[in-house]
Scaffold this active site. Sequence first.
Site, PDB file in Angstrom:
ATOM      1  N   GLU A 171      -3.638   0.903   6.522  1.00  0.00           N
ATOM      2  CA  GLU A 171      -2.647   1.717   5.824  1.00  0.00           C
ATOM      3  C   GLU A 171      -2.747   1.511   4.319  1.00  0.00           C
ATOM      4  O   GLU A 171      -3.263   0.514   3.858  1.00  0.00           O
ATOM      5  CB  GLU A 171      -1.242   1.316   6.270  1.00  0.00           C
ATOM      6  CG  GLU A 171      -0.859   1.839   7.621  1.00  0.00           C
ATOM      7  CD  GLU A 171       0.542   1.394   7.930  1.00  0.00           C
ATOM      8  OE1 GLU A 171       1.308   2.202   8.441  1.00  0.00           O
ATOM      9  OE2 GLU A 171       0.867   0.239   7.637  1.00  0.00           O
ATOM     10  N   LYS A 172      -2.165   2.417   3.571  1.00  0.00           N
ATOM     11  CA  LYS A 172      -2.170   2.282   2.118  1.00  0.00           C
ATOM     12  C   LYS A 172      -0.755   1.964   1.639  1.00  0.00           C
ATOM     13  O   LYS A 172       0.125   2.826   1.621  1.00  0.00           O
ATOM     14  CB  LYS A 172      -2.672   3.583   1.478  1.00  0.00           C
ATOM     15  CG  LYS A 172      -4.199   3.694   1.453  1.00  0.00           C
ATOM     16  CD  LYS A 172      -4.830   2.714   0.460  1.00  0.00           C
ATOM     17  CE  LYS A 172      -6.329   2.574   0.664  1.00  0.00           C
ATOM     18  NZ  LYS A 172      -6.859   1.304   0.180  1.00  0.00           N
ATOM     19  N   HIS A 173      -0.545   0.708   1.272  1.00  0.00           N
ATOM     20  CA  HIS A 173       0.769   0.294   0.793  1.00  0.00           C
ATOM     21  C   HIS A 173       0.792  -0.001  -0.697  1.00  0.00           C
ATOM     22  O   HIS A 173       1.844   0.043  -1.323  1.00  0.00           O
ATOM     23  CB  HIS A 173       1.221  -0.984   1.519  1.00  0.00           C
ATOM     24  CG  HIS A 173       1.695  -0.751   2.901  1.00  0.00           C
ATOM     25  ND1 HIS A 173       0.896  -0.919   3.998  1.00  0.00           N
ATOM     26  CD2 HIS A 173       2.901  -0.338   3.381  1.00  0.00           C
ATOM     27  CE1 HIS A 173       1.590  -0.640   5.095  1.00  0.00           C
ATOM     28  NE2 HIS A 173       2.796  -0.293   4.750  1.00  0.00           N
ATOM     29  N   HIS A 186       1.374   7.164   3.883  1.00  0.00           N
ATOM     30  CA  HIS A 186       2.113   6.176   4.663  1.00  0.00           C
ATOM     31  C   HIS A 186       3.057   6.910   5.611  1.00  0.00           C
ATOM     32  O   HIS A 186       3.565   7.964   5.270  1.00  0.00           O
ATOM     33  CB  HIS A 186       2.895   5.270   3.708  1.00  0.00           C
ATOM     34  CG  HIS A 186       3.576   4.140   4.405  1.00  0.00           C
ATOM     35  ND1 HIS A 186       4.801   4.276   5.000  1.00  0.00           N
ATOM     36  CD2 HIS A 186       3.175   2.871   4.626  1.00  0.00           C
ATOM     37  CE1 HIS A 186       5.129   3.111   5.552  1.00  0.00           C
ATOM     38  NE2 HIS A 186       4.173   2.251   5.337  1.00  0.00           N
ATOM     39  N   CYS A 243       7.789  -1.456   2.028  1.00  0.00           N
ATOM     40  CA  CYS A 243       7.722  -0.859   3.363  1.00  0.00           C
ATOM     41  C   CYS A 243       8.654  -1.649   4.279  1.00  0.00           C
ATOM     42  O   CYS A 243       8.622  -2.883   4.270  1.00  0.00           O
ATOM     43  CB  CYS A 243       6.288  -0.911   3.891  1.00  0.00           C
ATOM     44  SG  CYS A 243       6.192  -0.534   5.662  1.00  0.00           S
ATOM     45  N   HIS A 290       9.652   3.621  10.255  1.00  0.00           N
ATOM     46  CA  HIS A 290       8.616   3.067   9.385  1.00  0.00           C
ATOM     47  C   HIS A 290       8.506   3.939   8.137  1.00  0.00           C
ATOM     48  O   HIS A 290       8.077   5.086   8.219  1.00  0.00           O
ATOM     49  CB  HIS A 290       7.284   3.057  10.164  1.00  0.00           C
ATOM     50  CG  HIS A 290       6.163   2.361   9.460  1.00  0.00           C
ATOM     51  ND1 HIS A 290       4.872   2.377   9.922  1.00  0.00           N
ATOM     52  CD2 HIS A 290       6.151   1.618   8.319  1.00  0.00           C
ATOM     53  CE1 HIS A 290       4.091   1.684   9.105  1.00  0.00           C
ATOM     54  NE2 HIS A 290       4.848   1.214   8.128  1.00  0.00           N
ATOM     55  N   HIS A 293       6.128  -3.574   6.552  1.00  0.00           N
ATOM     56  CA  HIS A 293       5.031  -4.354   5.976  1.00  0.00           C
ATOM     57  C   HIS A 293       5.351  -5.041   4.653  1.00  0.00           C
ATOM     58  O   HIS A 293       4.453  -5.587   4.010  1.00  0.00           O
ATOM     59  CB  HIS A 293       3.787  -3.465   5.836  1.00  0.00           C
ATOM     60  CG  HIS A 293       3.336  -2.907   7.160  1.00  0.00           C
ATOM     61  ND1 HIS A 293       3.625  -1.629   7.561  1.00  0.00           N
ATOM     62  CD2 HIS A 293       2.674  -3.494   8.190  1.00  0.00           C
ATOM     63  CE1 HIS A 293       3.130  -1.422   8.777  1.00  0.00           C
ATOM     64  NE2 HIS A 293       2.562  -2.532   9.183  1.00  0.00           N
TER      65      HIS A 293
END
Lengths: 119, 119, 119, 119
Positions: free
Chosen positions: C17-19, C47, C104, C53, C107
């Site tokens: 994922e791209k956080h 995301h 997030c 989420h 995350h």
Amino acid sequence: MSKLADFVKYEADEKKEKHVPVIDAPNTVKKGEFFSVTVTVGKDIPHPNTKEHYIGWIEGFVVPKSGVAKSIGKFVFEPEITDSTATFRIRLEEDATLFAWGYCNIHGLWENSKEIKVG
Amino acid sequence: MSKLADFVKYEADEKKEKHVPVIDAPNTVKKGEFFSVTVTVGKDIPHPNTKEHYIGWIEGFVVPKSGVAKSIGKFVFEPEITDSTATFRIRLEEDATLFAWGYCNIHGLWENSKEIKVG
Amino acid sequence: MSKLADFVKYEADEKKEKHVPVIDAPNTVKKGEFFSVTVTVGKDIPHPNTKEHYIGWIEGFVVPKSGVAKSIGKFVFEPEITDSTATFRIRLEEDATLFAWGYCNIHGLWENSKEIKVG
Amino acid sequence: MSKLADFVKYEADEKKEKHVPVIDAPNTVKKGEFFSVTVTVGKDIPHPNTKEHYIGWIEGFVVPKSGVAKSIGKFVFEPEITDSTATFRIRLEEDATLFAWGYCNIHGLWENSKEIKVG
Ligand SMILES: [Fe+3]
Ligand SMILES: [Fe+3]
Ligand SMILES: [Fe+3]
Ligand SMILES: [Fe+3]
């Protein structure tokens, strides 16, 4: 032109759940001295606190006799972890009305207010 | 690459003023039951609260054993009107570290933490 | 004593994922003139944005050469409705590092930074 | 009982300074697709941005046909450093009214709105 106020709900709009923020604060305070204010959503009947249905935040305003609203802060909660209540301290220079907003992600904006005397 | 953490200050960095947020919370709590947390900047020596120099906000995080930080809310204050303290309620499912940040518009970011046992 | 920074994640920690918040801002700006900054979580790989989420918020800080961090605002999003990006305008008096945090709910905390020259 | 709305100001209340938040967004959008919204206080006549007089924050709400207000985020600015504008992206499932609030620490709360069609 529509106003946001047309979509804000008040005590009279409440049915089963308790969304209206309850404001606990003194009726009379001393000029310029900090006092505690507790704002609680779901004081009598606890509001759900799940990922699907939660109180997102509580926001406060104070309007002194001048009639110009002052922001007094916003408390942003975390679903499931934070309860829907916050206590903070403010001070007043003159009689004022304290306003609290509570936000439910399903049931929208709810408002309550309390007059506070400086004497 | 620089990290924000390089510019955050801790108890050891404190001199005359009191910026480090003091966390009042129980050492041990019951699993899944809400408990009160009070975070105060300027508990021993009150911090200035003027338009020129004030505590802008307090922010909280909790890190359970999993190591993934959870936001637990931010309280944004209003200079001159709101005191630099906030009380809120959280619940934990396992042992965790509670972190508080306080922000002074002149002296920057200050951090404190407290271990809380679930038992 | 543990530090919140120990639980913040950076570009190198990213897998699928791209956080990590991506900061779009000029490399060089004019002293005291406002310029645009866009902070985006999920720029390359979007995301998730569901009730379960989501990116809760983005927060910005700027650290000028003095080394004292300045808050530059926090944008709190609404799951499902608001995308995880915000554009705002700031001004600098001297060279500075811009920091962005993205949160997030699953995350945790992610940080990125960008050097900006005033010239 | 007094309502906060009694102390909110609108376009018609504006005299010399520009406080009413200007909303830049499309008139018509596609169902469920993110689009950009820019909210600016002081678009025509820039508002002061000093420690004594500043725009503290912008807050957004959207009210779909159901009539239940949805929070879409709050952007909290830093006096002197952040300009009084924010761009973010939202998506709608049905026709809605977008509301923006701007807060001046001296002149209080200002509201504007814009109808957006989903088609
Ligand atoms: Fe509800
Ligand atoms: Fe200070
Ligand atoms: Fe995630
Ligand atoms: Fe003004």
